[in-house]
Design an enzyme around this catalytic site. Structure first.
Site, short mmCIF file in Angstrom:
data_model
loop_
_atom_site.label_atom_id
_atom_site.label_comp_id
_atom_site.label_asym_id
_atom_site.label_seq_id
_atom_site.Cartn_x
_atom_site.Cartn_y
_atom_site.Cartn_z
N ARG A 1 13.52 4.52 12.40
CA ARG A 1 12.25 5.25 12.40
C ARG A 1 11.43 4.89 13.66
NH1 ARG A 1 9.55 4.88 6.67
NH2 ARG A 1 8.41 6.66 7.56
N ARG B 1 5.37 12.40 -2.89
CA ARG B 1 5.30 13.01 -1.55
C ARG B 1 6.40 12.44 -0.68
NH1 ARG B 1 -0.65 11.83 0.17
NH2 ARG B 1 -1.69 12.22 -1.81
N GLU C 1 12.70 -9.60 2.00
CA GLU C 1 11.93 -8.42 2.44
C GLU C 1 12.77 -7.18 2.17
OE1 GLU C 1 10.87 -8.62 6.61
OE2 GLU C 1 10.53 -6.44 6.71
N HIS D 1 12.88 -2.71 2.10
CA HIS D 1 12.30 -1.41 2.43
C HIS D 1 13.20 -0.33 1.86
CE1 HIS D 1 9.38 -3.29 5.03
NE2 HIS D 1 10.37 -4.02 5.54
N ASN E 1 8.16 -5.68 -0.82
CA ASN E 1 8.01 -4.49 0.02
C ASN E 1 6.52 -4.37 0.32
OD1 ASN E 1 7.90 -2.10 1.38
ND2 ASN E 1 9.04 -0.91 -0.14
N PRO F 1 0.79 -1.23 0.00
CA PRO F 1 0.00 0.00 0.00
C PRO F 1 0.82 1.28 0.00
CG PRO F 1 -0.08 -1.08 2.14
CD PRO F 1 0.57 -2.04 1.19
N ASN F 2 0.31 2.22 -0.77
CA ASN F 2 0.82 3.59 -0.87
C ASN F 2 2.12 3.72 -1.65
OD1 ASN F 2 -1.34 4.84 0.64
ND2 ASN F 2 -0.49 3.81 2.42
N TYR G 1 11.41 9.01 1.35
CA TYR G 1 11.40 7.94 0.34
C TYR G 1 12.12 8.30 -0.96
CZ TYR G 1 7.99 5.94 3.50
OH TYR G 1 7.37 5.41 4.62
N ALA H 1 3.22 -0.82 4.90
CA ALA H 1 2.80 -0.89 6.30
C ALA H 1 2.26 -2.27 6.69
CB ALA H 1 1.76 0.18 6.57
O1 CA2 Z 1 10.58 2.02 3.71
C1 CA2 Z 1 9.74 1.31 3.14
O2 CA2 Z 1 9.91 0.84 2.03
C2 CA2 Z 1 8.40 1.05 3.82
O3 CA2 Z 1 7.99 -0.28 3.51
C3 CA2 Z 1 7.42 2.05 3.24
C4 CA2 Z 1 6.06 1.99 3.90
C5 CA2 Z 1 6.17 2.07 5.42
O4 CA2 Z 1 4.89 1.91 6.01
C6 CA2 Z 1 7.12 1.01 5.96
O5 CA2 Z 1 7.22 1.18 7.36
C7 CA2 Z 1 8.48 1.16 5.34
C8 CA2 Z 1 5.18 3.17 3.43
C9 CA2 Z 1 5.00 3.23 1.94
C10 CA2 Z 1 4.33 4.52 1.60
O6 CA2 Z 1 5.11 5.15 0.60
C11 CA2 Z 1 4.86 6.47 0.35
C12 CA2 Z 1 5.65 7.05 -0.60
C13 CA2 Z 1 5.50 8.38 -0.90
C14 CA2 Z 1 4.53 9.13 -0.26
C15 CA2 Z 1 3.74 8.55 0.70
C16 CA2 Z 1 3.89 7.21 1.00
#
Ligand code: CA2
Length: 155
Positions: free
Chosen positions: A116, A28, A107, A109, A83, A20-21, A33, A86
């Protein structure tokens, strides 16, 4: 050549699955990221796979159940780069799916989840992963694909 070094019958496909996301990548939170989009990450994965004679199936979904389906559809593949976003920190269903398909999973990230919030330090996926790579931005994915290529060469 023993069975453990015979890669001739091994699939040459790696499934790179995103949760997700991650479709928002590059739009953003660049301070967390980075500026690469998910399409950029897909391109990096394809380029790295190509260097090793491997193919990539690259997918993203915001739905936990669809991610379970994608893991099932990776049955028979060389490996899964996952990946789960969340869902990493919440999903027993994804862990069960990985354990159920019998395909090695790495896995990944983008961010260093251990630098974090504490809730990101917990992963339901790490116990069923071959390994975990985090904190290298899009290179986390590239390193995972290189690891699968190397595991096949010298498991
Ligand atoms: O660091 C990573 O790759 C995560 O898997 C990214 C997840 C986060 O919940 C994990 O703890 C770590 C979040 C992905 C959301 O990605 C976004 C990218 C740009 C803007 C908003 C969200």
């Amino acid at each position: 050549m023993g069975p453990e070094t015979d890669t001739s019958r091994m699939s040459d496909t790696i499934h790179v699955l995103n949760g997700p996301n991650l479709n928002l990548l590059g739009t953003r939170e660049p301070e967390v990221y980075g500026r690469a989009t998910l399409a950029d990450v897909a391109e990096l994965c394809r380029a790295e796979a190509g260097r090793h004679g491997l193919q990539v199936v690259f997918r993203q979904t915001n739905s936990e159940g669809t991610l379970v389906d994608y893991i099932h559809e990776a049955r028979g593949a060389r490996g899964i780069v996952l990946n789960a976003g969340a869902y990493t920190h919440t999903s027993i269903a994804l862990a069960d799916a990985v354990a159920g398909v019998g395909v090695p999973m790495i896995e990944v990230h983008l961010s260093n989840v251990f630098a974090r919030e504490p809730f990101r330090h917990q992963s339901f996926l790490s116990p069923v992963a071959k390994g975990v790579i985090c904190g290298f931005g899009p290179q986390s994915y590239v390193l995972a694909i290189a690891a699968f290529a190397q595991m096949a060469a010298s498991p």
